[in-house]
Write a protein that holds these residues in place. Structure first.
Motif, PDB file in Angstrom:
ATOM      1  N   LEU A  33       0.483  -0.880  -0.651  1.00 42.91           N
ATOM      2  CA  LEU A  33      -0.457  -0.001  -0.084  1.00 42.91           C
ATOM      3  C   LEU A  33       0.868   1.182  -0.002  1.00 42.91           C
ATOM      4  CD1 LEU A  33      -2.811  -1.193   2.381  1.00 42.91           C
ATOM      5  CD2 LEU A  33      -2.992  -0.568   0.189  1.00 42.91           C
ATOM      6  N   GLU A  34       1.980   0.659   0.182  1.00 41.59           N
ATOM      7  CA  GLU A  34       3.250   2.413   0.592  1.00 41.59           C
ATOM      8  C   GLU A  34       2.748   2.984  -1.002  1.00 41.59           C
ATOM      9  OE1 GLU A  34       7.765   3.845   0.855  1.00 41.59           O
ATOM     10  OE2 GLU A  34       7.045   1.596   0.765  1.00 41.59           O
ATOM     11  N   PRO A  35       2.387   3.102  -2.148  1.00 41.31           N
ATOM     12  CA  PRO A  35       2.470   3.665  -3.193  1.00 41.31           C
ATOM     13  C   PRO A  35       1.310   3.972  -3.349  1.00 41.31           C
ATOM     14  CG  PRO A  35       3.661   1.475  -4.230  1.00 41.31           C
ATOM     15  CD  PRO A  35       2.749   1.032  -2.500  1.00 41.31           C
ATOM     16  N   PHE A  36       0.289   3.836  -2.659  1.00 41.43           N
ATOM     17  CA  PHE A  36      -1.443   4.377  -2.527  1.00 41.43           C
ATOM     18  C   PHE A  36      -1.002   5.714  -1.127  1.00 41.43           C
ATOM     19  CE2 PHE A  36      -1.503   0.375  -4.618  1.00 41.43           C
ATOM     20  CZ  PHE A  36      -2.013   0.578  -5.503  1.00 41.43           C
ATOM     21  N   ASP A  37      -0.398   5.395  -0.319  1.00 38.16           N
ATOM     22  CA  ASP A  37      -0.377   6.118   0.715  1.00 38.16           C
ATOM     23  C   ASP A  37       0.601   5.807   1.809  1.00 38.16           C
ATOM     24  OD1 ASP A  37      -1.540   7.037   3.335  1.00 38.16           O
ATOM     25  OD2 ASP A  37      -3.131   6.874   3.385  1.00 38.16           O
ATOM     26  N   LEU A  38       1.821   6.925   1.579  1.00 36.85           N
ATOM     27  CA  LEU A  38       2.610   6.345   2.234  1.00 36.85           C
ATOM     28  C   LEU A  38       2.571   6.793   4.039  1.00 36.85           C
ATOM     29  CD1 LEU A  38       6.052   6.044   3.074  1.00 36.85           C
ATOM     30  CD2 LEU A  38       6.060   8.578   2.534  1.00 36.85           C
ATOM     31  N   ASP A  39       1.914   7.672   4.621  1.00 37.88           N
ATOM     32  CA  ASP A  39       1.044   7.789   6.011  1.00 37.88           C
ATOM     33  C   ASP A  39       0.659   6.420   7.019  1.00 37.88           C
ATOM     34  OD1 ASP A  39       2.392  10.011   6.381  1.00 37.88           O
ATOM     35  OD2 ASP A  39      -0.070  10.814   6.080  1.00 37.88           O
TER      36      ASP A  39
ATOM     37  N   ARG B 276       3.721  -0.214   9.287  1.00 38.80           N
ATOM     38  CA  ARG B 276       5.063  -0.519   9.804  1.00 38.80           C
ATOM     39  C   ARG B 276       5.116  -0.667  11.358  1.00 38.80           C
ATOM     40  NH1 ARG B 276       7.008   1.613   4.888  1.00 38.80           N
ATOM     41  NH2 ARG B 276       6.643  -0.112   3.484  1.00 38.80           N
ATOM     42  N   ALA B 277       3.771   0.285  11.842  1.00 39.27           N
ATOM     43  CA  ALA B 277       4.066   0.428  13.750  1.00 39.27           C
ATOM     44  C   ALA B 277       4.177  -1.091  14.396  1.00 39.27           C
ATOM     45  CB  ALA B 277       3.836   1.136  14.061  1.00 39.27           C
ATOM     46  N   VAL B 278       3.678  -2.013  13.391  1.00 41.56           N
ATOM     47  CA  VAL B 278       2.875  -2.860  14.689  1.00 41.56           C
ATOM     48  C   VAL B 278       4.462  -3.763  13.931  1.00 41.56           C
ATOM     49  CG1 VAL B 278       1.035  -5.504  14.586  1.00 41.56           C
ATOM     50  CG2 VAL B 278       0.180  -2.701  13.440  1.00 41.56           C
TER      51      VAL B 278
ATOM     52  N   MET C 269      -7.094   4.856  13.311  1.00 43.65           N
ATOM     53  CA  MET C 269      -5.652   5.696  11.280  1.00 43.65           C
ATOM     54  C   MET C 269      -5.880   4.858  10.824  1.00 43.65           C
ATOM     55  SD  MET C 269      -5.686   8.668  13.212  1.00 43.65           S
ATOM     56  CE  MET C 269      -4.639   9.292  11.919  1.00 43.65           C
ATOM     57  N   ILE C 270      -5.221   3.655  10.939  1.00 42.27           N
ATOM     58  CA  ILE C 270      -5.584   2.523   9.513  1.00 42.27           C
ATOM     59  C   ILE C 270      -6.847   2.635   8.999  1.00 42.27           C
ATOM     60  CG2 ILE C 270      -5.100  -0.029   8.863  1.00 42.27           C
ATOM     61  CD1 ILE C 270      -2.605   0.371  11.694  1.00 42.27           C
TER      62      ILE C 270
END
Length: 453
Positions: free
Chosen positions: A272-278, A284-286, A406-407
């Motif tokens: 999903l990084e290409p769609f929404d970096l935040d 990744r914080a999990v 937030m996710i």
């Protein structure tokens, strides 16, 4: 064109695909590994039947029970030995059964008299206004001894986690709910008892497995899905067209109107990084600490302890690396050859993340050394199987619920995408199944007649 494209064939993805498929939807499920089932794997070697991941299931008459019946697995199910109700914890090198009744609690040497008397003040302890760690919650309400000798090993057994970092609201929500509902664990438990509701931290139900191990469940789901399931098919990238999602794989292109990510959070982050970096950053914080599961077979005379229980949990304060051990051949029949026993031990976790990097022989030797004075182990195991999970169990650390919110917002901003995995909604197999079935109901409310797939 598929109605649903599911990435990941662990128990969440398989259950969701199965439920959608039996509702008449066109489903395609892609799995990077050689087999479906994620960490649920069973293996028969030299007469020892071992589980590499979950070793048992809790049948509460919910989603799991429905799967068992629909997949015609009821005749394969085996219920745990009644001895499983006895669970041991160590203190000062001594194995002590967890008290199972008020009288046993009064008599147990696991807690001091001072710790027991401190419980009388629990109903008048204040509550925190914000999320706090499991350790902070337990110290405040029950005292440090209950953290050290009961909750710490419990958390290690479920999450392989650190109670100083896990969120009480997210990781042990059933315990926190008692305080939230009644301002006290005791008052909350009494209220629920009057209402006929379960009040303990562990849900009630029947502990079960299958004749061929827990792996029979994902194998049956995979068989029911047939050609809808593709293994050895890692997804390398995702694209979105005007109307559907496209997955690029090593074997070509797959597409679906709705995308469902049933992968670990770190895999979802990459896709999903290409769609929404935040969104990817929050995923990744999990954290996923590594865990090693070791199946160890011994001749019965090599173990002095009667192995008369579910297993043994070892609190951190005991100074052992081994988190705990299950008495597998006591729990379920057919786990070891005649005259032999099977133990399943665990090492690693949030407080020992380097364990999976050690060689097999070193891991086996470490566990045997830890268990020798406790179980009376003589010699070396006749059989061993080491299963490494470098990224094993998602950690519901403090702030987890806010992070999940937030996710969810980030996913909602993308068209026709959902997530189904154990990094939210519970890490237990039963939770994953219930969550997957609930998502299927939201996506396709009308189910096909019972038994159709």
């Amino acid at each position: 064109m598929n109605d649903f494209l599911i990435v990941g064939a662990g128990i969440s993805g398989l259950t969701l695909a199965w439920s959608l498929h039996r509702r008449g939807a066109r489903v395609r499920i892609l799995e990077a590994g050689t087999t479906a089932g994620g960490k649920i794997r069973s293996r028969l070697t030299d007469g020892y039947l071992s589980d590499a991941g979950p070793n048992s299931l809790l049948d509460r008459g919910e989603g799991l029970s429905r799967l068992i019946d629909a997949l015609d697995l009821r005749g394969h199910a085996v219920e745990a030995n009644p001895l499983a109700q006895r669970r041991y914890v160590t203190r000062a090198g001594r194995m002590i059964a967890l008290p199972a009744s008020p009288l046993a609690f009064l008599r147990t040497p696991l807690f001091s008299l001072r710790a027991k008397l401190r419980l009388l003040s629990e109903p008048w302890r204040g509550h925190a206004e914000t999320d706090e760690s499991v350790a902070s919650f337990v110290r405040r309400r029950l005292g440090p001894e209950f953290l050290d000798w009961a909750v710490d090993p419990f958390v290690s057994g479920v999450y392989a986690g650190d109670p100083e970092r896990l969120s009480v609201r997210a990781a042990t929500g059933r315990i926190y709910a008692l305080e939230a509902e009644a301002g006290s664990l005791f008052r909350g438990a009494l209220r629920r008892a009057r209402q006929g509701r379960a009040s303990g931290p562990v849900p009630q139900g029947r502990l079960i497995s299958f004749r061929g191990g827990v792996g029979e469940l994902p194998a049956a789901l995979a068989s029911a899905l047939g050609s809808a399931l593709a293994t050895n098919t890692p997804v390398t990238a995702l694209r979105r067209t005007d109307r559907h999602w496209v997955a690029e794989t090593s074997k070509g292109i797959e597409s679906g109107s709705t995308l469902i990510l049933a992968t670990p959070a770190f895999v979802a982050a990459e896709l999903l990084e290409p769609f929404d970096l935040d969104l990817a950053t929050r995923l990744r914080a999990v954290e996923y600490p590594g865990v090693v599961s070791l199946a160890l077979g011994f001749a019965r005379e090599q173990i002095r302890h009667p192995l008369d229980g579910f297993g043994l949990l070892i609190p951190r304060r005991e100074g052992c690396e081994t988190l705990g051990v299950l008495f597998s051949s006591t729990l379920f029949p057919g786990r070891a050859p005649a005259g032999h026993v099977l133990l399943t031990a665990f090492i690693g976790g949030a407080r020992n993340p380097g364990a999976p990097a050690h060689e097999d022989a070193a891991l086996v030797a470490r566990v045997v050394q830890d268990l020798q004075p406790l179980l009376g182990v003589i010699g070396t195991p006749a059989f061993s199987a080491v299963n490494r999970w470098p990224q094993a169990i998602p950690q519901y650390t403090v702030g987890h619920l806010e992070r999940m919110a937030m996710i969810e917002q980030g996913l909602a901003a993308l068209p026709d995408i959902h997530a189904a995995a154990n990094w939210h909604g519970g890490v237990a197999v039963g939770d994953c199944i219930n969550n997957a079935l609930a998502l299927a109901e939201r996506l396709v409310p009308t189910e096909a007649p019972h038994g159709e797939v």
